[in-house]
Design a protein around this motif. Structure first.
Motif, short mmCIF file in Angstrom:
data_model
loop_
_atom_site.label_atom_id
_atom_site.label_comp_id
_atom_site.label_asym_id
_atom_site.label_seq_id
_atom_site.Cartn_x
_atom_site.Cartn_y
_atom_site.Cartn_z
N ARG A 1 -8.53 6.75 -7.16
CA ARG A 1 -9.09 7.69 -6.18
C ARG A 1 -10.18 7.02 -5.35
NH1 ARG A 1 -13.36 10.78 -5.39
NH2 ARG A 1 -14.37 10.20 -7.36
N LEU A 2 -11.08 6.31 -6.01
CA LEU A 2 -12.18 5.67 -5.30
C LEU A 2 -11.67 4.55 -4.39
CD1 LEU A 2 -14.74 5.59 -8.23
CD2 LEU A 2 -14.97 6.90 -6.11
N ALA A 3 -10.65 3.83 -4.84
CA ALA A 3 -10.10 2.76 -4.02
C ALA A 3 -9.41 3.30 -2.77
CB ALA A 3 -9.12 1.93 -4.85
N THR A 4 -8.61 4.35 -2.95
CA THR A 4 -7.90 4.88 -1.78
C THR A 4 -8.87 5.50 -0.78
OG1 THR A 4 -7.44 6.93 -3.00
CG2 THR A 4 -5.72 5.24 -2.96
N GLU A 5 -9.95 6.10 -1.25
CA GLU A 5 -10.94 6.66 -0.32
C GLU A 5 -11.48 5.59 0.62
OE1 GLU A 5 -14.03 8.54 -2.50
OE2 GLU A 5 -12.88 10.37 -2.92
N GLN A 6 -11.62 4.37 0.12
CA GLN A 6 -12.20 3.30 0.91
C GLN A 6 -11.15 2.54 1.73
OE1 GLN A 6 -15.43 2.72 1.29
NE2 GLN A 6 -15.91 4.42 -0.11
N PHE A 7 -10.01 2.25 1.12
CA PHE A 7 -9.02 1.40 1.76
C PHE A 7 -7.92 2.18 2.47
CE2 PHE A 7 -10.53 -1.43 -1.77
CZ PHE A 7 -11.12 -2.39 -0.97
N TRP A 8 -7.40 3.21 1.82
CA TRP A 8 -6.25 3.95 2.33
C TRP A 8 -6.49 5.44 2.16
CZ3 TRP A 8 -3.19 0.45 -1.41
CH2 TRP A 8 -2.97 -0.78 -0.82
N PRO A 9 -7.34 6.06 2.98
CA PRO A 9 -7.67 7.48 2.79
C PRO A 9 -6.47 8.41 2.93
CG PRO A 9 -8.60 6.62 4.84
CD PRO A 9 -8.11 5.45 4.07
N GLU A 10 -5.40 7.93 3.56
CA GLU A 10 -4.21 8.77 3.72
C GLU A 10 -3.31 8.76 2.49
OE1 GLU A 10 -4.91 5.67 4.85
OE2 GLU A 10 -3.51 5.28 6.52
N VAL A 11 -3.67 7.96 1.47
CA VAL A 11 -2.86 7.82 0.27
C VAL A 11 -3.49 8.58 -0.88
CG1 VAL A 11 -1.97 6.17 -1.45
CG2 VAL A 11 -1.95 5.58 0.99
N SER A 12 -2.68 9.24 -1.67
CA SER A 12 -3.16 9.96 -2.84
C SER A 12 -3.53 8.97 -3.95
CB SER A 12 -2.07 10.90 -3.36
OG SER A 12 -2.29 11.26 -4.70
N ALA B 1 -1.51 -5.71 -2.25
CA ALA B 1 -1.58 -4.86 -1.06
C ALA B 1 -0.28 -4.80 -0.27
CB ALA B 1 -2.73 -5.30 -0.16
N PRO B 2 0.46 -5.91 -0.04
CA PRO B 2 1.68 -5.79 0.75
C PRO B 2 2.71 -4.85 0.13
CG PRO B 2 1.00 -8.08 0.61
CD PRO B 2 0.12 -7.32 -0.35
N VAL B 3 2.84 -4.91 -1.20
CA VAL B 3 3.80 -4.05 -1.88
C VAL B 3 3.38 -2.59 -1.77
CG1 VAL B 3 4.85 -3.51 -4.12
CG2 VAL B 3 4.43 -5.89 -3.47
N LEU B 4 2.09 -2.33 -1.98
CA LEU B 4 1.60 -0.96 -1.92
C LEU B 4 1.69 -0.41 -0.49
CD1 LEU B 4 -1.52 -1.43 -4.21
CD2 LEU B 4 0.71 -0.47 -4.85
N ALA B 5 1.34 -1.23 0.50
CA ALA B 5 1.41 -0.78 1.89
C ALA B 5 2.84 -0.43 2.28
CB ALA B 5 0.86 -1.86 2.81
N ARG B 6 3.79 -1.23 1.84
CA ARG B 6 5.19 -0.93 2.13
C ARG B 6 5.61 0.39 1.47
NH1 ARG B 6 9.53 -5.06 -0.09
NH2 ARG B 6 8.67 -4.20 -2.04
N HIS B 7 5.21 0.56 0.22
CA HIS B 7 5.61 1.76 -0.51
C HIS B 7 5.06 3.02 0.15
CE1 HIS B 7 6.63 4.34 -3.90
NE2 HIS B 7 5.40 4.80 -3.87
N PHE B 8 3.80 2.95 0.62
CA PHE B 8 3.17 4.13 1.22
C PHE B 8 3.33 4.18 2.74
CE2 PHE B 8 0.65 3.66 -2.78
CZ PHE B 8 1.00 4.87 -3.34
N ASP B 9 4.20 3.32 3.28
CA ASP B 9 4.53 3.32 4.71
C ASP B 9 3.28 3.13 5.56
OD1 ASP B 9 6.35 3.38 6.80
OD2 ASP B 9 6.15 5.55 7.09
N LEU B 10 2.47 2.15 5.19
CA LEU B 10 1.27 1.81 5.93
C LEU B 10 1.52 0.56 6.77
CD1 LEU B 10 -1.27 2.30 3.00
CD2 LEU B 10 -0.82 3.88 4.89
N PRO B 11 0.67 0.28 7.76
CA PRO B 11 0.86 -0.91 8.59
C PRO B 11 0.90 -2.18 7.75
CG PRO B 11 -0.76 0.54 9.58
CD PRO B 11 -0.47 1.10 8.23
N GLN B 12 1.78 -3.10 8.14
CA GLN B 12 1.95 -4.33 7.38
C GLN B 12 1.88 -5.53 8.31
OE1 GLN B 12 5.25 -4.11 4.38
NE2 GLN B 12 5.55 -2.06 5.22
N PRO B 13 1.48 -6.68 7.78
CA PRO B 13 1.46 -7.90 8.59
C PRO B 13 2.86 -8.41 8.85
CG PRO B 13 0.87 -8.39 6.32
CD PRO B 13 0.97 -6.89 6.42
#
Length: 346
Positions: free
Chosen positions: A62-73, A288-300
C-alpha cells in the motif's frame, strides 16, 4: 505472476528479522539498534515443499503504490505470485552467497525475480531491507518503518554517502549472521562463506562498491544503474571484479551526466565491465517492468520480457564467472542474440 526462474532448482525462501544492537541507526538514533529485514532465497530440495511465499505485506504494498503507482491497488500488488515456497528444505551442497540491496525508497521485494532466478541456478540470495530507507518495511512485531531517510536526504540535505556507509555496515552484519558460529538461518550450513558477491539497484548498487571497500569477504560486485556517492580508494577494490550495468543513454554512457561512473571506472583495478542496455530505464533492473506491464502502466522501449531475461543473464553470468569459476562468453563482448546489450571501454 513473476516470470518463472530459469535454473534447474526449485526455490525456497525464508524471512529473517535482524537487529544489529552494536550500532545506532543513522536515521532514528533513538531506535533500539539497526533493524533489517532479510529474505533468503535458496535452492530447494524438491518442488512443492512449504506454502507459496508472499510477494509483500499488504501495508508495504500500500505504501509503495501510494508513492510510485497511485492508480494501482496495494492489495493487488501484494498478491503478486512468486515462484518460491516458504521454509522449503534446502537442496544439499555448498552454495555461493549473493547479497541484494534495493534502490532508495524501494523494498527488497522489488528484486524478487532476480533473487528467485539466482536461487534456481544454485545460489543462496539474501535480499536486505534497510531500516527507514523504504516507503514501508513491515516488522514481525506489527510495526511498519517508513522512509525517514527520504526526508533527511530530500529536505535536510544529508549527504547520500551516509546511506551507502550504513548499507555497507548492514551487509557486514548480514554476512556475520549468515556465516558466523550461531547463524540466523537454520539452513546456513549450505552457504560457502569463501564465495560471496553483492549486487544492488540504484543506490543499492553503489553500496556494493562501498561494502567491498570495507569488507574483504565480498569477492565480486555489481552496480545496476546507481550513481556512486563514495570515491574508491587509490587501490580500488584490491583486484576484485566489479560490473556496471546500466541504461544506454546520456546518463550512463561514458562521458554521461552521471560522472561518477567514469570516475569509478578509472579506479576499478580488477576484472571489470561497463555494460549498457538499449531501451532500458532506471527501474528496468528491478521487478518494475513486469509489474508495469501487468497493471497496464507506461513502459520503456525495452519490453518487460527482454528486461528480465537480459538482467538475469548478465548478473548470473558475472557471478558464475567470479564465484564459481565458470566460463561465460556472454561477458566477453556483444553477441547476436542480445543486440540491446552494448559494451563500453572495450
Amino acid at each position: 505472476m513473476l516470470p518463472a526462474p530459469t535454473g534447474p532448482y526449485a526455490v525456497g525462501s525464508t524471512i529473517l528479522p535482524m537487529v544489529d544492537h552494536s550500532r545506532t541507526d543513522p536515521w532514528v538514533p533513538s531506535a533500539d539498534g539497526r533493524a533489517l529485514m532479510v529474505t533468503v532465497h535458496y535452492p530447494a530440495a524438491r518442488s512443492g515443499d512449504g506454502r507459496p511465499a508472499r510477494y509483500a505485506t499488504g501495508e508495504e504494498a500500500r505504501l509503495a503504490t501510494e508513492q510510485f503507482w497511485p492508480e494501482v491497488s496495494g492489495e493487488l500488488l501484494a498478491g503478486t505470485r512468486t515462484h518460491s515456497r516458504t521454509d522449503a528444505r534446502p537442496a544439499p551442497g555448498r552454495r555461493p552467497l549473493v547479497l541484494l540491496s534495493p534502490g532508495f525508497s524501494a523494498s527488497r521485494w522489488t528484486l524478487t525475480h532476480l533473487a528467485e532466478d539466482l536461487a534456481s541456478r544454485g545460489y543462496v540470495v539474501a535480499s536486505v531491507d534497510h531500516a527507514y530507507e523504504s516507503y514501508g518495511i513491515s516488522l514481525p512485531d506489527g510495526r511498519t518503518l517508513t522512509c525517514v531517510a527520504c526526508t533527511a536526504l530530500d529536505e535536510q540535505g544529508v549527504d547520500p554517502a551516509v546511506l551507502t556507509a550504513a548499507r555497507a555496515a548492514d551487509m557486514r552484519y548480514v554476512i556475520d549472521r549468515l556465516t558466523g558460529p550461531r547463524p540466523a538461518w537454520r539452513g546456513a550450513d549450505v552457504i560457502d562463506a569463501r564465495r560471496i558477491g553483492m549486487a544492488g539497484h540504484s543506490i543499492g548498487g553503489a553500496s556494493a562498491a562501498t561494502a567491498m571497500v570495507g569488507d574483504p569477504r565480498i569477492d565480486a560486485g555489481i552496480d545496476m544503474d546507481g550513481a556512486f556517492w563514495d570515491d574508491l580508494p587509490a587501490q580500488g577494490l584490491n583486484g576484485r571484479p566489479f560490473m556496471l550495468l546500466g541504461t544506454h543513454d546520456a546518463t550512463h554512457l561514458p562521458g554521461g551526466t552521471d560522472t561518477s561512473w567514469d570516475r569509478t571506472w578509472d579506479r576499478l583495478d580488477g576484472w571489470k565491465r561497463w555494460i549498457t542496455m538499449a531501451g532500458s530505464e532506471h527501474f528496468t533492473f528491478s521487478d518494475a517492468p513486469v509489474l508495469a506491464r501487468h497493471f497496464d502502466l507506461p513502459q520503456p522501449p525495452l519490453p518487460a520480457d527482454r528486461a528480465v531475461a537480459l538482467t538475469r543473464t548478465y548478473v548470473a553470468a558475472f557471478f558464475d564467472r567470479h564465484l564459481r569459476g565458470h566460463a561465460r562468453p556472454v561477458l566477453d563482448g556483444p553477441v547476436p542474440e542480445n543486440p540491446e546489450v552494448h559494451f563500453q571501454h572495450r
